[in-house]
Design a protein around this motif. Structure first.
Motif, PDB file in Angstrom:
ATOM      1  N   THR A 106      40.142  34.883  40.068  1.00 26.98           N
ATOM      2  CA  THR A 106      38.929  34.068  39.969  1.00 26.98           C
ATOM      3  C   THR A 106      39.017  33.053  38.840  1.00 26.98           C
ATOM      4  O   THR A 106      38.242  32.114  38.797  1.00 26.98           O
ATOM      5  CB  THR A 106      37.698  34.955  39.703  1.00 26.98           C
ATOM      6  N   LEU A 137      38.282  33.860  35.908  1.00 30.67           N
ATOM      7  CA  LEU A 137      37.351  34.359  34.908  1.00 30.67           C
ATOM      8  C   LEU A 137      38.012  35.459  34.084  1.00 30.67           C
ATOM      9  O   LEU A 137      38.795  36.245  34.615  1.00 30.67           O
ATOM     10  CB  LEU A 137      36.089  34.921  35.576  1.00 30.67           C
ATOM     11  N   ARG A 168      36.622  42.268  52.421  1.00 33.58           N
ATOM     12  CA  ARG A 168      36.783  41.607  51.132  1.00 33.58           C
ATOM     13  C   ARG A 168      35.800  42.249  50.168  1.00 33.58           C
ATOM     14  O   ARG A 168      34.614  42.325  50.447  1.00 33.58           O
ATOM     15  CB  ARG A 168      36.514  40.119  51.262  1.00 33.58           C
ATOM     16  N   GLY A 215      34.225  42.475  46.250  1.00 36.60           N
ATOM     17  CA  GLY A 215      34.065  41.804  44.971  1.00 36.60           C
ATOM     18  C   GLY A 215      33.980  42.842  43.873  1.00 36.60           C
ATOM     19  O   GLY A 215      33.273  43.835  44.011  1.00 36.60           O
ATOM     20  N   GLU A 251      42.890  37.870  44.841  1.00 34.83           N
ATOM     21  CA  GLU A 251      42.728  36.450  44.554  1.00 34.83           C
ATOM     22  C   GLU A 251      42.145  36.311  43.157  1.00 34.83           C
ATOM     23  O   GLU A 251      41.046  36.809  42.890  1.00 34.83           O
ATOM     24  CB  GLU A 251      41.778  35.813  45.570  1.00 34.83           C
TER      25      GLU A 251
END
Length: 87
Positions: free
Chosen positions: A44, A46, A5, A7, A42
């Motif tokens: 966020t 934001l 995963r 970021g 996915e």
């Protein structure tokens, strides 16, 4: 096998030929990701924001230059006698 995963913060999408790339800021710095190789994403929730002065075209060129530099990491300078060269 599970995939890592990652970021990242999206900076833009770029097409090179028929391939799309995501340009993103990560903890390791600016990177590109081939969109067709992403298994899942996915949201966020934001908003995506670019740093002040960020230019997607310049970023893509810098990334391409770095990839080219990494593909040919050796530079050779050679001297040869003139009589060794074909005429």
């Amino acid at each position: 096998m599970s995939r890592p995963r990652l970021g990242w913060a999206s900076l833009g999408l770029v097409a090179k030929g028929t391939t799309w790339y995501l340009v993103a800021h990560t903890a390791a710095g600016q990177r590109t990701f081939r969109v067709d190789r992403m298994a899942s994403v996915e949201p966020t929730g934001l908003p995506a924001t670019r740093p002040a002065g960020f230019d997607l075209s310049e970023a893509c060129q810098a990334i391409a230059d770095e990839i080219d530099r990494m593909r040919a990491p050796l530079r050779v300078r050679a001297l040869i006698r003139a009589d060794m060269l074909p005429v």
